[in-house]
Design a protein around this motif. Sequence first.
Motif, PDB file in Angstrom:
ATOM      1  N   ASN A   1     -40.776 -29.525   2.952  1.00  0.00           N
ATOM      2  CA  ASN A   1     -39.715 -28.870   2.173  1.00  0.00           C
ATOM      3  C   ASN A   1     -38.479 -28.612   3.024  1.00  0.00           C
ATOM      4  O   ASN A   1     -37.341 -28.786   2.568  1.00  0.00           O
ATOM      5  CB  ASN A   1     -40.218 -27.557   1.575  1.00  0.00           C
ATOM      6  CG  ASN A   1     -41.016 -27.778   0.304  1.00  0.00           C
ATOM      7  OD1 ASN A   1     -40.924 -28.838  -0.312  1.00  0.00           O
ATOM      8  ND2 ASN A   1     -41.789 -26.795  -0.093  1.00  0.00           N
ATOM      9  N   TYR A   2     -38.695 -28.187   4.263  1.00  0.00           N
ATOM     10  CA  TYR A   2     -37.570 -27.940   5.175  1.00  0.00           C
ATOM     11  C   TYR A   2     -36.809 -29.241   5.425  1.00  0.00           C
ATOM     12  O   TYR A   2     -35.580 -29.279   5.332  1.00  0.00           O
ATOM     13  CB  TYR A   2     -38.092 -27.367   6.489  1.00  0.00           C
ATOM     14  CG  TYR A   2     -37.004 -27.071   7.505  1.00  0.00           C
ATOM     15  CD1 TYR A   2     -36.459 -25.796   7.610  1.00  0.00           C
ATOM     16  CD2 TYR A   2     -36.521 -28.064   8.366  1.00  0.00           C
ATOM     17  CE1 TYR A   2     -35.457 -25.522   8.540  1.00  0.00           C
ATOM     18  CE2 TYR A   2     -35.525 -27.805   9.288  1.00  0.00           C
ATOM     19  CZ  TYR A   2     -35.000 -26.528   9.370  1.00  0.00           C
ATOM     20  OH  TYR A   2     -34.004 -26.269  10.283  1.00  0.00           O
TER      21      TYR A   2
ATOM     22  N   ARG B   1     -36.652 -31.895   3.667  1.00  0.00           N
ATOM     23  CA  ARG B   1     -36.032 -32.478   2.478  1.00  0.00           C
ATOM     24  C   ARG B   1     -34.865 -31.652   1.937  1.00  0.00           C
ATOM     25  O   ARG B   1     -33.868 -32.212   1.482  1.00  0.00           O
ATOM     26  CB  ARG B   1     -37.088 -32.631   1.380  1.00  0.00           C
ATOM     27  CG  ARG B   1     -38.080 -33.739   1.617  1.00  0.00           C
ATOM     28  CD  ARG B   1     -39.055 -33.844   0.458  1.00  0.00           C
ATOM     29  NE  ARG B   1     -38.372 -34.204  -0.780  1.00  0.00           N
ATOM     30  CZ  ARG B   1     -38.952 -34.181  -1.972  1.00  0.00           C
ATOM     31  NH1 ARG B   1     -40.214 -33.794  -2.089  1.00  0.00           N
ATOM     32  NH2 ARG B   1     -38.278 -34.538  -3.044  1.00  0.00           N
ATOM     33  N   PHE B   2     -34.985 -30.320   1.987  1.00  0.00           N
ATOM     34  CA  PHE B   2     -34.032 -29.498   1.233  1.00  0.00           C
ATOM     35  C   PHE B   2     -33.154 -28.567   2.076  1.00  0.00           C
ATOM     36  O   PHE B   2     -32.160 -28.053   1.576  1.00  0.00           O
ATOM     37  CB  PHE B   2     -34.791 -28.650   0.202  1.00  0.00           C
ATOM     38  CG  PHE B   2     -35.607 -29.468  -0.757  1.00  0.00           C
ATOM     39  CD1 PHE B   2     -34.992 -30.384  -1.601  1.00  0.00           C
ATOM     40  CD2 PHE B   2     -36.979 -29.350  -0.796  1.00  0.00           C
ATOM     41  CE1 PHE B   2     -35.737 -31.151  -2.485  1.00  0.00           C
ATOM     42  CE2 PHE B   2     -37.738 -30.113  -1.673  1.00  0.00           C
ATOM     43  CZ  PHE B   2     -37.117 -31.016  -2.516  1.00  0.00           C
ATOM     44  N   LYS B   3     -33.499 -28.334   3.339  1.00  0.00           N
ATOM     45  CA  LYS B   3     -32.708 -27.410   4.157  1.00  0.00           C
ATOM     46  C   LYS B   3     -31.276 -27.908   4.300  1.00  0.00           C
ATOM     47  O   LYS B   3     -31.027 -29.111   4.419  1.00  0.00           O
ATOM     48  CB  LYS B   3     -33.367 -27.271   5.542  1.00  0.00           C
ATOM     49  CG  LYS B   3     -32.724 -26.217   6.436  1.00  0.00           C
ATOM     50  CD  LYS B   3     -32.970 -24.807   5.931  1.00  0.00           C
ATOM     51  CE  LYS B   3     -32.459 -23.778   6.944  1.00  0.00           C
ATOM     52  NZ  LYS B   3     -32.649 -22.400   6.467  1.00  0.00           N
ATOM     53  N   TRP B   4     -30.330 -26.964   4.333  1.00  0.00           N
ATOM     54  CA  TRP B   4     -28.911 -27.286   4.454  1.00  0.00           C
ATOM     55  C   TRP B   4     -28.488 -28.274   3.366  1.00  0.00           C
ATOM     56  O   TRP B   4     -27.797 -29.253   3.625  1.00  0.00           O
ATOM     57  CB  TRP B   4     -28.566 -27.828   5.846  1.00  0.00           C
ATOM     58  CG  TRP B   4     -28.865 -26.886   6.958  1.00  0.00           C
ATOM     59  CD1 TRP B   4     -29.842 -27.002   7.896  1.00  0.00           C
ATOM     60  CD2 TRP B   4     -28.198 -25.648   7.250  1.00  0.00           C
ATOM     61  NE1 TRP B   4     -29.833 -25.936   8.756  1.00  0.00           N
ATOM     62  CE2 TRP B   4     -28.840 -25.075   8.379  1.00  0.00           C
ATOM     63  CE3 TRP B   4     -27.132 -24.962   6.649  1.00  0.00           C
ATOM     64  CZ2 TRP B   4     -28.438 -23.861   8.927  1.00  0.00           C
ATOM     65  CZ3 TRP B   4     -26.755 -23.741   7.200  1.00  0.00           C
ATOM     66  CH2 TRP B   4     -27.395 -23.212   8.324  1.00  0.00           C
ATOM     67  N   PHE B   5     -28.947 -27.983   2.134  1.00  0.00           N
ATOM     68  CA  PHE B   5     -28.558 -28.765   0.962  1.00  0.00           C
ATOM     69  C   PHE B   5     -28.893 -30.258   1.115  1.00  0.00           C
ATOM     70  O   PHE B   5     -28.172 -31.126   0.629  1.00  0.00           O
ATOM     71  CB  PHE B   5     -27.062 -28.592   0.670  1.00  0.00           C
ATOM     72  CG  PHE B   5     -26.627 -27.164   0.573  1.00  0.00           C
ATOM     73  CD1 PHE B   5     -26.903 -26.411  -0.554  1.00  0.00           C
ATOM     74  CD2 PHE B   5     -25.976 -26.547   1.637  1.00  0.00           C
ATOM     75  CE1 PHE B   5     -26.520 -25.082  -0.635  1.00  0.00           C
ATOM     76  CE2 PHE B   5     -25.585 -25.220   1.562  1.00  0.00           C
ATOM     77  CZ  PHE B   5     -25.853 -24.476   0.413  1.00  0.00           C
ATOM     78  N   GLY B   6     -29.993 -30.520   1.808  1.00  0.00           N
ATOM     79  CA  GLY B   6     -30.440 -31.897   1.975  1.00  0.00           C
ATOM     80  C   GLY B   6     -29.813 -32.639   3.130  1.00  0.00           C
ATOM     81  O   GLY B   6     -30.069 -33.843   3.307  1.00  0.00           O
ATOM     82  N   LEU B   7     -29.019 -31.953   3.958  1.00  0.00           N
ATOM     83  CA  LEU B   7     -28.343 -32.643   5.067  1.00  0.00           C
ATOM     84  C   LEU B   7     -29.325 -33.129   6.130  1.00  0.00           C
ATOM     85  O   LEU B   7     -29.089 -34.162   6.773  1.00  0.00           O
ATOM     86  CB  LEU B   7     -27.289 -31.723   5.699  1.00  0.00           C
ATOM     87  CG  LEU B   7     -26.041 -31.454   4.846  1.00  0.00           C
ATOM     88  CD1 LEU B   7     -25.124 -30.463   5.556  1.00  0.00           C
ATOM     89  CD2 LEU B   7     -25.291 -32.764   4.571  1.00  0.00           C
TER      90      LEU B   7
ATOM     91  N   ASP C   1     -32.418 -34.135   5.566  1.00  0.00           N
ATOM     92  CA  ASP C   1     -33.016 -35.348   5.009  1.00  0.00           C
ATOM     93  C   ASP C   1     -32.049 -36.525   5.138  1.00  0.00           C
ATOM     94  O   ASP C   1     -32.459 -37.638   5.507  1.00  0.00           O
ATOM     95  CB  ASP C   1     -33.371 -35.109   3.539  1.00  0.00           C
ATOM     96  CG  ASP C   1     -34.125 -36.268   2.926  1.00  0.00           C
ATOM     97  OD1 ASP C   1     -35.264 -36.525   3.354  1.00  0.00           O
ATOM     98  OD2 ASP C   1     -33.561 -36.942   2.039  1.00  0.00           O
TER      99      ASP C   1
END
Length: 371
Positions: free
Chosen positions: A127-128, A130-136, A138
């Motif tokens: 989850n981190y 993929r989605f942390k910082w609005f996906g940046l 990832d």
Amino acid sequence: MMKILIFSTAYLPFVAGAEVAIKELTDRLGSDIEFDLITARLNRKLKKEERIGTVNIYRIGVGVPFVDKLLVPFGGAIKVIKLNRKNHYDYFWCVMASFASGAAYIANWFQKKVPIILTLQEGDSENYLRFKWFGLIDLSWRLALTRASRLTAISNYLLDRAQRLGYKGESYLIPNGVDINKFENPISKSINPDSVTLITTSRLVEKNAVEDIIEALKPLPPTIKLKILGTGPLEKNLKFKIKNLKLEGRVELLGFVKQEDIPQHLHQADIFIRPSLSEGQGISFIEAMAAGLPVIATPIGGIPDFLHDGETGLFVEPKSPRLIAFQVQKLISDRVLHDKIVINAKRMVAEKYDWDLIAEDMKNRVFKPFL
């Protein structure tokens, strides 16, 4: 003589799995390969340039962590171009898809491209990533993978993730290891049920679930105590939990412990526990095994690569303090199981996770000419 420029957002004196891996590998390969390293400065007291071991260090920034992480991709790229004009590197070696690695990719836009070897060391949750910082984060992974000429990862979990994101090039499993001579306990010991010491070495962050070990103490006999090595943002919360559960006399928070002092703490303990919620691999588990401790862990991330339930350690489900307590009691009461796990784990570490073997593997399979 081969020349390699390394990119790592943090480096010594900051110590985590990636930093340890760079130091151990470059120490062993430095006679055959010249290493330079770009990193964020992160502390005003650190020199902008110095040599540590076999590596020339170039620190980018003003000594403020948040600022330097933002500066290192751009200031680092300028430094890279200057260094490459002089040294003509054979490879750029990016350790993690992080801020410093950006300097390699940016520099390659303005010069003849240098082949990039990307090493995945990340221990964050799916989850981190993929989605942390609005996906940046990832996005940074995906961009890094498209520009990597060769890929290594410390676990099958990270290799699989890279392939799910579309990487199709050369890839190799190169785990982190341990200096067996430093961690091996010269004294064979067994557990004394009247005085048992549990130990964990980890950052005090949510993913390492140290609070679950503390809660596991509650149903266990008062003769069982816990030592916690490490610092982090959850330290105050953990102290509150210890006080709230009335465990002050049974839990010892030792704070920051130098890497060279960790073996002696492991030798004084009986069982290593880290019920991680995410894990790229985890050098601490391997170090504990080398020191002769049975390990209790979760079947998360890269841990199943080396921990096989009932053979080289014991598994618990995440967020299960009662199951941790149960497995501790099992190791104390079942001498045959305890000894089997310790022997099997030590043998596995010697065969697969010795830094000397890993360095040779890195040299022969990864630091080889591109055809």
